[in-house]
Motif scaffolding. Structure first.
Motif, PDB file in Angstrom:
ATOM      1  N   GLU A 163       1.122  -1.111   0.099  1.00  0.00           N
ATOM      2  CA  GLU A 163      -0.050  -0.324  -0.230  1.00  0.00           C
ATOM      3  C   GLU A 163       0.760   1.346  -0.226  1.00  0.00           C
ATOM      4  OE1 GLU A 163      -3.834   0.733   2.861  1.00  0.00           O
ATOM      5  OE2 GLU A 163      -2.173   1.520   3.346  1.00  0.00           O
ATOM      6  N   SER A 174       3.817   0.076   2.210  1.00  0.00           N
ATOM      7  CA  SER A 174       4.128  -1.157   3.642  1.00  0.00           C
ATOM      8  C   SER A 174       3.281  -1.895   2.728  1.00  0.00           C
ATOM      9  CB  SER A 174       3.463  -0.265   4.663  1.00  0.00           C
ATOM     10  OG  SER A 174       2.403   0.773   4.714  1.00  0.00           O
ATOM     11  N   VAL A 176       0.833  -4.437   4.756  1.00  0.00           N
ATOM     12  CA  VAL A 176      -0.909  -3.812   5.324  1.00  0.00           C
ATOM     13  C   VAL A 176      -1.272  -5.594   4.699  1.00  0.00           C
ATOM     14  CG1 VAL A 176      -2.841  -3.226   5.519  1.00  0.00           C
ATOM     15  CG2 VAL A 176      -0.651  -1.759   4.944  1.00  0.00           C
ATOM     16  N   SER A 177      -1.830  -5.876   5.614  1.00  0.00           N
ATOM     17  CA  SER A 177      -2.834  -7.275   6.019  1.00  0.00           C
ATOM     18  C   SER A 177      -3.632  -6.527   6.155  1.00  0.00           C
ATOM     19  CB  SER A 177      -1.660  -8.204   7.289  1.00  0.00           C
ATOM     20  OG  SER A 177      -2.970  -9.289   7.603  1.00  0.00           O
ATOM     21  N   MET A 178      -5.332  -7.159   6.220  1.00  0.00           N
ATOM     22  CA  MET A 178      -6.337  -6.707   6.699  1.00  0.00           C
ATOM     23  C   MET A 178      -7.727  -8.313   6.780  1.00  0.00           C
ATOM     24  SD  MET A 178      -7.395  -4.364   3.562  1.00  0.00           S
ATOM     25  CE  MET A 178      -6.216  -3.513   3.501  1.00  0.00           C
ATOM     26  N   ARG A 185      -6.920  -4.073  10.752  1.00  0.00           N
ATOM     27  CA  ARG A 185      -5.852  -3.321   9.530  1.00  0.00           C
ATOM     28  C   ARG A 185      -4.849  -3.349  10.375  1.00  0.00           C
ATOM     29  NH1 ARG A 185      -5.878  -0.300   5.184  1.00  0.00           N
ATOM     30  NH2 ARG A 185      -4.262   1.022   5.987  1.00  0.00           N
ATOM     31  N   ARG A 186      -3.591  -4.015   9.649  1.00  0.00           N
ATOM     32  CA  ARG A 186      -3.030  -3.606  10.809  1.00  0.00           C
ATOM     33  C   ARG A 186      -1.727  -3.447   9.722  1.00  0.00           C
ATOM     34  NH1 ARG A 186      -2.891  -9.626  14.131  1.00  0.00           N
ATOM     35  NH2 ARG A 186      -4.956  -9.546  14.569  1.00  0.00           N
ATOM     36  N   THR A 187      -0.332  -3.281  10.464  1.00  0.00           N
ATOM     37  CA  THR A 187       1.294  -2.963   9.119  1.00  0.00           C
ATOM     38  C   THR A 187       2.164  -4.142   9.381  1.00  0.00           C
ATOM     39  OG1 THR A 187       0.323  -0.585   9.199  1.00  0.00           O
ATOM     40  CG2 THR A 187       3.110  -1.652   8.092  1.00  0.00           C
ATOM     41  N   THR A 416     -10.695  -0.792   1.446  1.00  0.00           N
ATOM     42  CA  THR A 416      -9.653   0.177   1.419  1.00  0.00           C
ATOM     43  C   THR A 416      -9.678   1.620   0.879  1.00  0.00           C
ATOM     44  OG1 THR A 416      -8.111  -0.103  -0.652  1.00  0.00           O
ATOM     45  CG2 THR A 416      -8.096  -0.929   1.625  1.00  0.00           C
TER      46      THR A 416
END
Length: 487
Positions: A163, A174, A176-178, A185-187, A416
């Motif tokens: 992203e 970065s 990004v996980s979701m 959402r997590r980096t 997103t």
């Protein structure tokens, strides 16, 4: 089940005799194959007719049920201790009648053994083909209770993608996980000795879910592999050099021991080639012989190892095991094999709405337009269960979007916001596979083998779904009616 007479985790058509819980049965084990065969009061001559080298013992049927009870309880307890991301599809949700999944499974097996079992049951030792396979093949009603309960217990599927966003006038990138609905959402920040902070692209999980590979861009493309959460990253190969392009795409080999590399063309160059490298960094080489004016890229690998890739504007397929020349398949871009290898998703220019996702059934050749998103879409990616497709949509917005893989038509659901943009193909998180009883295909799911009356052996590949636990059968071969026990 498609005319099958004998399932090797289920029942046989040997005779019409019945057995009742508590009645003694004869179990004989083939010393070579280590399988158990239960015969309900089989005559001595029937036992003698079996393969030589088997030992006979007498065991009551309730002992079999006791073993199933023990295994069920152990299974539920073990899976209940796993972290949520790897939680058990059976879950811990009680059924509508208050019984646990284990109790319901035992009740189903008990009822079957008590009233509907025919002459023989052929069981893999210690239920090695999986409890669900045994219960379903025996005609049971299922282990996990209702389908509603199973859905409630299933964990959310997750997506990782690159992203970009502008922060204080600076363009940042970065991982990004979701969840597939956009929540949680997590980096994802990879860590490891020598790993520079920078732009990480082309995240992709290994077929067994145990590793995450990605490209670290610091002027040259460095390929790294890490644990699924990004920790413990180590380099596979540094500063990948190709005179005609920059590495920007990765795809795992079918066994998780190598990677395919795709490239972005350098301006003014007249070719682009695919490369491959082993996970230990050895064997870095081109996939196909050198040819001028050939532009190959965007690799995707089927479970059987067949490679799909883009050559010009045509998707081609190539089997490295057989060699030879790649075969044109269809027009399109960005091919992506489904998890079971039976379908191929790709993008193609639609009549009025820009590039859209199409899915090709590889057996029939039928192609179906799946999406209809304004502004077009790029980079389709299958969910691990094959039910959904993730991609980037919206023209310049490039929003991460999810669409059903089977319900054709209409736009997908953007997960997103429009203040961030996606880069490259999204990657679905693949649940880490552990050793699974009854897994015959290496995908971590119990499979079922069955023989029909003509002696043809069939494979029912496990899907991991509680509502449809097996895929359509595939033929293994004929002549299997000469055997009584298979391993």
């Amino acid at each position: 089940m498609d005319g099958v007479d004998e399932a090797f985790v289920a029942q046989d058509s040997h005779s019409g005799a019945r057995s009742h819980v508590g009645d003694p049965v004869v179990l004989f084990r083939d010393a070579r194959r280590r399988h158990l065969v239960a015969g309900s009061q089989l005559p001595r001559e029937d036992l003698l007719a079996q393969d030589i080298g088997q030992e006979a013992i007498s065991v009551p049927v309730h002992r079999i049920v006791d073993d199933i009870v023990t295994m069920l309880d152990s299974l539920v307890r073990a899976l209940a201790t796993q972290r949520p991301a790897l939680s058990n599809p059976l879950g811990k949700v009680p059924s509508s009648d208050g019984r646990s999944p284990a109790k319901r499974g035992v009740a189903a097996v008990t009822a079957i053994l008590g009233g509907s079992m025919r002459a023989r049951i052929v069981l893999r030792r210690y239920m090695s083909a999986g409890l669900a396979a045994a219960v379903l093949a025996l005609g049971g009603t299922g282990v996990a209770g209702s389908s509603t309960e199973a859905r409630a217990a299933e964990p959310q599927q997750r997506i990782v993608y690159t992203e970009s966003a502008t922060v204080d006038g600076v363009l940042t990138f970065s991982l990004v996980s979701m969840n597939a609905d956009g929540s949680d959402r997590r980096t994802l920040v990879p860590t490891g000795d020598g790993l520079p902070r920078g732009k990480y692209v082309s995240p992709v999980f290994s077929p067994d879910g145990r590793h995450l590979a990605f490209i670290s861009e610091d002027g040259f493309g460095d390929i790294w592999v890490a644990e699924p959460d990004g920790s413990g990253a180590r380099p596979v190969v540094m500063d990948v050099q190709d005179p005609d392009g920059w590495v920007d795409q990765l795809a795992w080999g079918p066994n998780g021991d190598m990677l395919y590399l795709g490239f972005q063309s350098k301006p003014g160059h007249d070719r682009r080639r695919l490369m491959k490298v082993n996970l230990d960094g050895s064997g870095l080489d081109y996939v196909l012989p050198d040819q001028p004016y050939v532009f190959d890229g965007q690799p995707s690998v089927a479970p059987n190892g067949v490679l799909a890739f883009l050559r010009g504007g045509t998707i081609q397929v190539y089997d490295p095991r057989q060699g030879g020349t790649p075969t044109p398949l269809t027009s399109g871009l960005q091919p992506a094999y489904s998890p079971d290898g039976t379908k191929l998703a790709f993008t193609r220019q639609a009549a009025s709405s820009g590039p859209q996702v199409f899915v090709r059934d590889l057996a029939s050749g039928k192609e179906t337009q799946i999406t209809d998103d304004s502004g077009g879409v790029i980079y389709p990616s299958w969910s691990p269960d094959g039910s959904q497709l993730a991609y980037l949509a919206g023209g310049t917005d490039m929003r991460l979007t999810v669409h059903s893989a089977t319900a054709a038509g209409g736009p997908g659901t953007a997960i997103t916001s429009d203040d961030v943009q996606g880069n490259g193909r999204p990657a679905w998180v693949i649940p880490a596979r552990t050793s699974s009883p009854g897994d015959l295909t290496g995908d971590g799911r119990p499979d079922l083998i069955a023989r029909d009356s003509g002696g043809v052996l069939w494979l029912y590949r496990g899907t991991g779904s509680t509502s449809a636990p097996y895929a359509a059968r595939t033929k293994i071969g004929g002549g299997w009616n000469t055997y009584t026990v298979l391993s």
